[in-house]
Design an enzyme around this catalytic site. Structure first.
Site, PDB file in Angstrom:
ATOM      1  CB  SER A 112      -0.855  -0.103   1.053  1.00 55.98           C
ATOM      2  OG  SER A 112      -1.807   1.006   1.295  1.00 55.98           O
ATOM      3  CG  HIS A 113       0.010   3.570   3.243  1.00 56.73           C
ATOM      4  ND1 HIS A 113      -0.914   2.392   3.239  1.00 56.73           N
ATOM      5  CD2 HIS A 113       0.573   3.852   4.517  1.00 56.73           C
ATOM      6  CE1 HIS A 113      -0.941   2.297   4.606  1.00 56.73           C
ATOM      7  NE2 HIS A 113      -0.186   2.991   5.217  1.00 56.73           N
ATOM      8  CG  ASP A 276      -2.221   4.125  -1.504  1.00 55.98           C
ATOM      9  OD1 ASP A 276      -3.220   4.035  -2.705  1.00 55.98           O
ATOM     10  OD2 ASP A 276      -2.253   3.455  -0.713  1.00 55.98           O
ATOM     11  CG  ASP A 278      -2.561  -0.218  -2.782  1.00 62.24           C
ATOM     12  OD1 ASP A 278      -2.311   0.976  -2.096  1.00 62.24           O
ATOM     13  OD2 ASP A 278      -3.245  -1.214  -2.232  1.00 62.24           O
ATOM     14  CG  ASP A 280      -5.738   1.299  -1.286  1.00 66.50           C
ATOM     15  OD1 ASP A 280      -5.004   1.919  -1.175  1.00 66.50           O
ATOM     16  OD2 ASP A 280      -5.925   0.060  -0.593  1.00 66.50           O
ATOM     17  NE  ARG A 281      -4.019   4.433   2.916  1.00 71.08           N
ATOM     18  CZ  ARG A 281      -3.635   4.732   4.319  1.00 71.08           C
ATOM     19  NH1 ARG A 281      -2.697   5.485   4.339  1.00 71.08           N
ATOM     20  NH2 ARG A 281      -3.752   3.696   5.032  1.00 71.08           N
ATOM     21  CE  LYS A 375      -7.590   2.101   1.613  1.00 62.61           C
ATOM     22  NZ  LYS A 375      -7.721   1.230   2.952  1.00 62.61           N
TER      23      LYS A 375
HETATM   24  C1  G1P Z   1      -4.636   2.075   8.152  1.00 65.54           C
HETATM   25  C2  G1P Z   1      -5.710   3.079   8.342  1.00 65.54           C
HETATM   26  C3  G1P Z   1      -7.021   2.069   7.986  1.00 65.54           C
HETATM   27  C4  G1P Z   1      -6.773   1.445   6.733  1.00 65.54           C
HETATM   28  C5  G1P Z   1      -5.565   0.581   6.509  1.00 65.54           C
HETATM   29  C6  G1P Z   1      -5.177  -0.070   5.163  1.00 65.54           C
HETATM   30  O1  G1P Z   1      -4.509   0.986   9.173  1.00 65.54           O
HETATM   31  O2  G1P Z   1      -5.589   3.523   9.518  1.00 65.54           O
HETATM   32  O3  G1P Z   1      -8.182   2.874   7.904  1.00 65.54           O
HETATM   33  O4  G1P Z   1      -7.861   0.588   6.413  1.00 65.54           O
HETATM   34  O5  G1P Z   1      -4.369   1.224   6.779  1.00 65.54           O
HETATM   35  O6  G1P Z   1      -5.010   0.979   4.263  1.00 65.54           O
HETATM   36  P1  G1P Z   1      -3.889   1.187  10.790  1.00 65.54           P
HETATM   37  O7  G1P Z   1      -2.321   1.371  10.461  1.00 65.54           O
HETATM   38  O8  G1P Z   1      -4.262   2.280  11.248  1.00 65.54           O
HETATM   39  O9  G1P Z   1      -4.089  -0.318  11.247  1.00 65.54           O
HETATM   40 ZN    ZN Z   2      -3.312   1.459  -0.346  1.00 62.66          ZN
END
Ligand code: G1P
Ligand code: ZN
Length: 542
Positions: A112-113, A276, A278, A280-281, A375
């Site tokens: 992801s990010h 981000d 991947d 999704d954000r 998302k």
């Molecule tokens: C974080 C975000 C959460 C999201 C997840 C995946 O998780 O807070 O809303 O679903 O990344 O993108 P966290 O690190 O808080 O568990």
């Molecule tokens: Zn992501």
């Protein structure tokens, strides 16, 4: 020929809310990814001859991992694999492809990010046939299996050429290398009024989209510039790089600062957005006005009917618990339910499948709808463009108008990253132990009304999820939430979510941190963050 390879279990291959996520060198250990993939296949039933979707966000180790997964899928008996060209599929596009082609499931390679590169993060996650993340009983089964695994099966064969579109074979399995953008772009064209958006750009409307050198570059270029006529150069950092150019591909005020500065300046574009690693954000920002993800969800819910795909209206809204209550106010007005779920997109799946919710979102820059089961960053951007194209107002005007109608939920999140895990656990345990004593306590002039540890009962399958975050509610309607991140890879991350409702339009233009300063102080003092963690301030404020 299928090779059966002897192996021994690794510790801690437990997929979290977003799959198994570790540093690249961990994934590079012998048999590490193979063990996980075999544990996954061993946990699934009846996929013989079925279709599997494979793709990733293009980060370091993506291609190597995909070759391994392909050969193991062939050995396991999948009939066909759809893999994105170059090994690329954004997370929402993977969800779209799984659904459209009625695949058995999909494997997404992404962290992801989180930063990428040889010392960065890598991840692997499994999505089920509805296109959404595997539910807990599946990830639990994978984890259990990973503890006892003794062998895995892999096809001996040449690597697949991931850069040539079209069909090849790996043993008995058909490998179809697909255009990663096509199916997704087609779906977006069905949901949104592309003609109206085209007219908006033709009228001179200016925008910048920051792909953060991650997966959305090709998607945004094809859709925004090539299809909708945004001027060339609208997409910045549009080429996916294995290390994201050394940046943190997380669209927020800290990591997308270049874009924010641009849009905040007088001569800058009218509209800015980012996605981000991947895809999704999303982050939405208009000239002079950053839109919090919580407000964005509420505004999207209130305006969704302007987009053709949602013209019949929305059936319900879902938001994660720490997300602000702004969406609840819209739901009230529309006479629909706003569901409050634990953090993590997977909790929306049942609500979307059952038609109880149409749009959903999280404060962590995640917004989406029932069009896929993840998302979707670009979806949110296109929804905003559709709203802007129809209303012909600026982002700042639309936001001000929304607050005027519904009131403003001042909202911020303070993160303390890489905190000592034991200290973070102790802090949460202490808060939990004090829950019953908090009501009635006056802290810095505010009285605690109630406090709890959020638990959720899924209205569709009845499953119960507990310990999802400590909530402290005050008599003036303010709220503080404490929870530990489930996605970090180093130490613990303590997240504190703060919210205060302001109905008075004359008080809608305060600086967010000023508006919440009193609550911030309470949030720090209540569990003695500095005493317990040695931190006098958060590392990230959004
Ligand atoms: C974080 C975000 C959460 C999201 C997840 C995946 O998780 O807070 O809303 O679903 O990344 O993108 P966290 O690190 O808080 O568990
Ligand atoms: Zn992501």
């Amino acid at each position: 020929m299928i090779r059966v390879v002897a192996t021994t279990p690794y510790d801690g291959q437990k997929p979290g809310t977003s799959g198994l996520r570790k540093k690249v060198p961990v994934f590079q250990q012998p048999h590490y990814i193979e063990n996980f993939v075999q544990a996954l296949f061993d946990s699934l039933d009846a996929f013989e001859g079925e279709t599997l979707v494979i793709g990733g966000d293009g980060r370091y180790y993506n291609r190597e991992a995909i070759q391994t997964v392909l050969k193991m899928a062939a050995a396991a008996g999948f009939g066909r694999v759809l893999v994105g060209k170059g090994g690329i599929l954004s997370t929402p596009a993977a969800s779209c492809v799984i659904r459209k082609h009625e695949a058995f499931g999909g494997i997404i390679l992404s962290a992801s990010h989180n930063p990428g590169g040889p010392e960065g993060d890598f991840g692997i996650k499994y999505n089920i046939g509805n296109g959404g993340p595997a539910p807990e009983h599946v990830t639990d089964a994978i984890f259990e299996r990973s503890k006892t695994i003794r062998e895995y099966r892999i096809l001996d064969g040449e690597d697949v050429d991931l850069d040539a579109l079209g069909i090849t074979r790996l043993g008995d399995m058909v490998v179809d290398v697909i255009d990663p953008v096509e199916d997704y772009a087609e779906l977006m064209g069905e949901l949104f009024d592309f003609d109206a958006i085209r007219d908006l750009f033709a009228s001179g409307f200016s925008m910048r989209f920051d792909a953060m050198s991650a997966v959305t570059g090709p998607y945004a270029t094809a859709i925004l510039e090539e299809t909708l006529g945004a001027r060339p150069g609208t997409v910045m950092h549009g080429t996916p790089l294995p290390d994201f150019g050394g940046h943190h591909p997380d669209p927020n005020l800290v990591h997308a600062k270049e874009l924010c500065d641009l849009v905040m300046s007088e001569e800058g574009p009218e509209f800015g957005a980012a996605s981000d690693g991947d895809g999704d954000r999303n982050m939405i920002i208009g000239r002079g006005r950053f839109v919090t993800p919580s407000d964005s969800l509420a505004i999207i819910a209130a305006n969704a009917h302007l987009a053709p795909g949602y013209k019949a209206g929305i059936t319900g809204i879902a938001r994660s618990m720490p997300t602000s209550g702004a969406a609840d106010r819209v739901a009230d007005k529309l006479g629909i339910t706003c569901y409050e779920t634990p953090t993590g997109w997977k909790f929306f799946g049942n609500l979307l499948d059952a038609g109880l919710a149409t749009v959903c979102g999280e404060e962590s820059f995640g917004t989406g709808s029932n069009h896929v089961r993840e998302k979707d960053g670009l979806w949110a951007v296109l929804m905003w463009l559709n709203i802007l194209a129809t209303r012909r107002q600026s982002v700042a005007e639309i936001v001000a108008d929304h607050w005027q109608t519904y009131g403003r939920n001042y909202y911020t999140r303070h993160d303390y990253e890489e905190v000592d895990s034991a200290a973070a656990d102790a802090l949460m345990a202490d808060l939990r132990a004090r829950l019953e004593t908090l009501p009635g306590t006056v802290i810095n002039g505010l009285t605690v009304e109630r406090a709890d540890d959020f638990a959720y009962r899924d209205p569709v399958d009845g499953s119960v999820t507990t310990k999802q975050g400590i909530r402290v509610f005050f008599e003036d309607g303010s709220r503080i939430v404490y929870r530990l991140s489930g996605t970090g890879t180093a130490g613990a991350t303590l997240r504190i979510y703060l919210e205060r409702f302001e109905p008075d339009a004359a008080r809608h233009d305060l600086d967010t941190q000023d508006a919440l300063a009193g609550l911030v102080q309470i949030a720090r003092d209540l569990p003695d963050i500095e005493g317990r963690t040695g931190r006098s301030a958060p590392t990230v404020i959004t």
